[in-house]
Motif scaffolding. Structure first.
Motif, PDB file in Angstrom:
ATOM      1  N   SER A 224       0.852  -1.193   0.000  1.00 30.03           N
ATOM      2  CA  SER A 224       0.000   0.000   0.000  1.00 30.03           C
ATOM      3  C   SER A 224       0.884   1.238   0.000  1.00 30.03           C
ATOM      4  O   SER A 224       2.085   1.168   0.279  1.00 30.03           O
ATOM      5  CB  SER A 224      -0.926   0.009   1.224  1.00 30.03           C
ATOM      6  OG  SER A 224      -0.162   0.049   2.425  1.00 30.03           O
ATOM      7  N   GLY A 225       0.255   2.375  -0.312  1.00 31.49           N
ATOM      8  CA  GLY A 225       0.971   3.633  -0.266  1.00 31.49           C
ATOM      9  C   GLY A 225       1.860   3.866  -1.468  1.00 31.49           C
ATOM     10  O   GLY A 225       1.856   3.096  -2.434  1.00 31.49           O
ATOM     11  N   LEU A 226       2.625   4.950  -1.396  1.00 34.91           N
ATOM     12  CA  LEU A 226       3.491   5.350  -2.495  1.00 34.91           C
ATOM     13  C   LEU A 226       4.896   4.800  -2.314  1.00 34.91           C
ATOM     14  O   LEU A 226       5.352   4.599  -1.177  1.00 34.91           O
ATOM     15  CB  LEU A 226       3.552   6.878  -2.581  1.00 34.91           C
ATOM     16  CG  LEU A 226       2.237   7.585  -2.915  1.00 34.91           C
ATOM     17  CD1 LEU A 226       2.421   9.099  -2.851  1.00 34.91           C
ATOM     18  CD2 LEU A 226       1.736   7.150  -4.286  1.00 34.91           C
ATOM     19  N   PRO A 227       5.616   4.557  -3.408  1.00 34.96           N
ATOM     20  CA  PRO A 227       7.010   4.111  -3.293  1.00 34.96           C
ATOM     21  C   PRO A 227       7.839   5.135  -2.517  1.00 34.96           C
ATOM     22  O   PRO A 227       7.644   6.341  -2.643  1.00 34.96           O
ATOM     23  CB  PRO A 227       7.464   4.014  -4.752  1.00 34.96           C
ATOM     24  CG  PRO A 227       6.203   3.856  -5.550  1.00 34.96           C
ATOM     25  CD  PRO A 227       5.170   4.644  -4.813  1.00 34.96           C
ATOM     26  N   HIS A 228       8.797   4.627  -1.747  1.00 37.21           N
ATOM     27  CA  HIS A 228       9.674   5.531  -1.002  1.00 37.21           C
ATOM     28  C   HIS A 228      10.892   4.764  -0.519  1.00 37.21           C
ATOM     29  O   HIS A 228      10.829   3.562  -0.276  1.00 37.21           O
ATOM     30  CB  HIS A 228       8.940   6.152   0.205  1.00 37.21           C
ATOM     31  CG  HIS A 228       8.496   5.136   1.222  1.00 37.21           C
ATOM     32  ND1 HIS A 228       7.314   4.433   1.103  1.00 37.21           N
ATOM     33  CD2 HIS A 228       9.084   4.701   2.370  1.00 37.21           C
ATOM     34  CE1 HIS A 228       7.178   3.613   2.129  1.00 37.21           C
ATOM     35  NE2 HIS A 228       8.240   3.748   2.907  1.00 37.21           N
ATOM     36  N   GLU A 229      11.999   5.444  -0.388  1.00 36.27           N
ATOM     37  CA  GLU A 229      13.225   4.932   0.214  1.00 36.27           C
ATOM     38  C   GLU A 229      13.621   3.577  -0.354  1.00 36.27           C
ATOM     39  O   GLU A 229      13.951   2.636   0.377  1.00 36.27           O
ATOM     40  CB  GLU A 229      13.063   4.845   1.741  1.00 36.27           C
ATOM     41  CG  GLU A 229      12.816   6.208   2.378  1.00 36.27           C
ATOM     42  CD  GLU A 229      12.573   6.087   3.873  1.00 36.27           C
ATOM     43  OE1 GLU A 229      12.463   4.950   4.348  1.00 36.27           O
ATOM     44  OE2 GLU A 229      12.510   7.116   4.539  1.00 36.27           O
ATOM     45  N   GLY A 230      13.567   3.442  -1.690  1.00 33.36           N
ATOM     46  CA  GLY A 230      13.980   2.202  -2.337  1.00 33.36           C
ATOM     47  C   GLY A 230      12.914   1.130  -2.388  1.00 33.36           C
ATOM     48  O   GLY A 230      13.146   0.059  -2.964  1.00 33.36           O
ATOM     49  N   LEU A 231      11.758   1.378  -1.782  1.00 37.75           N
ATOM     50  CA  LEU A 231      10.662   0.409  -1.801  1.00 37.75           C
ATOM     51  C   LEU A 231       9.700   0.754  -2.938  1.00 37.75           C
ATOM     52  O   LEU A 231       9.463   1.923  -3.234  1.00 37.75           O
ATOM     53  CB  LEU A 231       9.912   0.416  -0.469  1.00 37.75           C
ATOM     54  CG  LEU A 231      10.760   0.116   0.774  1.00 37.75           C
ATOM     55  CD1 LEU A 231       9.897   0.213   2.031  1.00 37.75           C
ATOM     56  CD2 LEU A 231      11.400  -1.261   0.672  1.00 37.75           C
ATOM     57  N   ILE A 232       9.158  -0.267  -3.566  1.00 37.21           N
ATOM     58  CA  ILE A 232       8.216  -0.075  -4.671  1.00 37.21           C
ATOM     59  C   ILE A 232       6.948  -0.875  -4.409  1.00 37.21           C
ATOM     60  O   ILE A 232       6.937  -1.816  -3.604  1.00 37.21           O
ATOM     61  CB  ILE A 232       8.841  -0.523  -6.017  1.00 37.21           C
ATOM     62  CG1 ILE A 232       9.229  -2.009  -5.961  1.00 37.21           C
ATOM     63  CG2 ILE A 232      10.028   0.336  -6.382  1.00 37.21           C
ATOM     64  CD1 ILE A 232       9.696  -2.585  -7.276  1.00 37.21           C
ATOM     65  N   ARG A 233       5.866  -0.480  -5.092  1.00 38.19           N
ATOM     66  CA  ARG A 233       4.600  -1.197  -4.931  1.00 38.19           C
ATOM     67  C   ARG A 233       4.668  -2.570  -5.594  1.00 38.19           C
ATOM     68  O   ARG A 233       5.254  -2.747  -6.659  1.00 38.19           O
ATOM     69  CB  ARG A 233       3.442  -0.393  -5.532  1.00 38.19           C
ATOM     70  CG  ARG A 233       2.970   0.753  -4.667  1.00 38.19           C
ATOM     71  CD  ARG A 233       2.351   0.268  -3.359  1.00 38.19           C
ATOM     72  NE  ARG A 233       1.171  -0.554  -3.576  1.00 38.19           N
ATOM     73  CZ  ARG A 233      -0.080  -0.074  -3.625  1.00 38.19           C
ATOM     74  NH1 ARG A 233      -0.279   1.213  -3.494  1.00 38.19           N
ATOM     75  NH2 ARG A 233      -1.088  -0.893  -3.806  1.00 38.19           N
TER      76      ARG A 233
END
Length: 475
Positions: A224-233
């Motif tokens: 869930s949520g938006l990609p951030h800090e190297g993490l993707i959906r």
């Protein structure tokens, strides 16, 4: 996201793996030795056929059988019709006319048989009612005249010639008990359901739906949520379950597993599914554990890499029997982690395997290679096919760039009898396939405008040109 672990020695069991062999003219820098695309699909069909052997059919209530396939021939359990019935509303008459009307003895559908009629007698009868014993013919109401001779007495006259047996559906006219009505492998349509019900069936024998478990791998994925800090959906988790359901599978679960070899091994070894589908981990990265897990599990690699772009690190393996079902033939399809590459693996390996596993009909998934592609002279006309879209081949509108030695799968939409390639067809992209209604199979070297290409259909309804010009991104 595509990853590949080190390989180990695999046990050999039937069906034999497809031996990867490069094309004779492949350049020296060819990055992988893998199975040709058509051969890989054929191997998936063989694997599904092998696993289907010994799977007992299931009895499915008629209400849940629509769209499934008959596992056995549909054999009539009764004569149809089961007794002589009236084909029309009118009069059941016996012998030559005119006839004396027997009042108050109307014969209706669903009633027990009425009293026999004697020569010179007539009784009113409804469509579908059982014809009384002794009836010569049914005289339609509009072809008759009734004269009252006294209160309670009437005489029936025919307004046209009466022929023995007219408007009577004789017992067994459509079939006799034991007749084969439809062969095994027939798709269950609404009409098939109606025929089965009429022939006495409460449920139909169908192959058990293949059970699939999806393992989405990777520490980098968000739900869930938006990609951030190297993490993707995670795009594959929401997509694969419905896609597999559309292919006729029973999706047991979609599980998310981190980059943990022990957790992955436990999930694969303990799965009760007929097919385990993994995403990512099939390449050679530091946390690509699929090959190692398969080696540890004693699996047989049937396909290890396919000459197709995107998606070449895909694989197919046969697993050992599950702990609860000795003799259960299980398989694993390893999809690359990039979304469109995963779609490529789904259509190349998973779809033909699932079809063969659940469907006794001849499969069209063993498609001809580009060398076997029919020419315009060989291709049947629409009249010969009896339907305009029976052939999966279609001319491509625009030039399509090819890979030097691999097949390419390119999202397309059908426009005016031609396949139009779409943009956004990189391995990590879904924008093209989301607007597409098929994938064109582009041979090595590419395709010129007007060249006929095999089109892989998507497992949901599409219409010619359904994608809007605004939404579709054309090359």
């Amino acid at each position: 996201m595509g990853r590949r672990a080190g390989r180990g020695r695999m046990s050999l069991k039937e069906p034999l793996p497809v031996a990867p062999h490069p094309a004779p003219d492949a350049p020296a820098e060819q990055p992988h030795r893998a199975t040709a695309w058509a051969e890989a699909r054929a191997a998936a069909v063989r694997a599904g056929t092998f696993a289907r052997a010994g799977r007992a059919p299931l009895g499915v209530p008629l209400a849940r059988a629509l769209g499934q396939v008959l596992a056995e021939p549909l054999v009539a359990l009764t004569d149809l019709p089961p007794f002589d019935t009236s084909a029309m509303d009118g009069w059941a008459v016996a012998g030559p006319g005119p006839w004396t009307v027997r009042e108050g003895l109307d014969v209706l559908a669903g009633q027990p048989p009425g009293a026999p009629t004697a020569d010179g007698e007539a009784v009113r009868i409804a469509t579908g009612a059982r014809v009384p014993e002794g009836t010569t013919a049914v005289l339609r109401t509009e072809h008759s005249r009734t004269d009252r001779t006294a209160p309670g007495d009437a005489v029936l006259h025919a307004l046209r010639e009466v022929v023995a047996g007219q408007d009577i559906r004789p017992r067994g006219q459509e079939c006799r008990s034991g007749d084969e009505l439809l062969p095994a492998g027939t798709r269950v349509t609404p009409a098939v359901l109606g025929l089965a019900a009429a022939a006495g069936y409460d449920e139909l024998p169908v192959p058990p739906r293949p059970r699939v478990e999806i393992l989405v791998l990777g520490d980098e994925l968000l739900t869930s949520g938006l990609p951030h800090e190297g993490l993707i959906r995670d795009a594959l988790g929401p997509m694969l379950g419905p896609w597999l359901t559309a292919l006729g599978a029973d999706v047991l679960a979609t599980r998310r597993i981190g980059d943990d070899a022990e957790e992955l091994y436990a999930a694969v070894a303990g799965s009760a599914a007929d097919l385990v589908l993994t995403t990512g981990g099939t390449a050679a990265g530091p946390v690509d554990h699929v090959h190692g897990v398969l080696h540890r599990a004693g699996a047989t690699l049937l396909v290890d890499g396919v000459k197709v772009r995107p998606g070449h690190p895909m694989l197919l393996a046969r697993l050992g029997a599950g702990p609860a079902r000795p003799g259960h033939v299980r398989h694993l399809v390893g999809l690359p982690g990039n979304p469109l590459a995963a779609v490529s693996g789904l259509l190349t390996l998973a779809a033909p395997l699932l079809k063969a596993l659940s469907d006794d009909r001849p499969t069209s998934d063993e498609r001809p290679t580009s060398d076997e592609r029919p020419t315009s002279d060989d291709r049947p006309t629409s009249d010969e096919r009896n339907e305009p879209s029976a052939s999966p081949w279609m001319p491509v509108r625009d030039e399509v760039q090819g890979h030097p030695y691999d097949t390419r799968l390119v999202p397309v939409v059908r426009r005016g009898g031609r396949a139009v390639p779409l943009r956004y067809h990189g391995p990590a992209m879904l924008r093209g396939i989301a607007a597409a209604d098929g994938l064109a199979v582009v041979p090595p070297g590419g395709a010129r405008p007007g060249q006929e290409l095999d089109i892989l259909d998507l497992p949901w309804p599409t219409a010619d040109g359904a994608a809007s010009v605004q939404g579709a991104c054309f090359t």
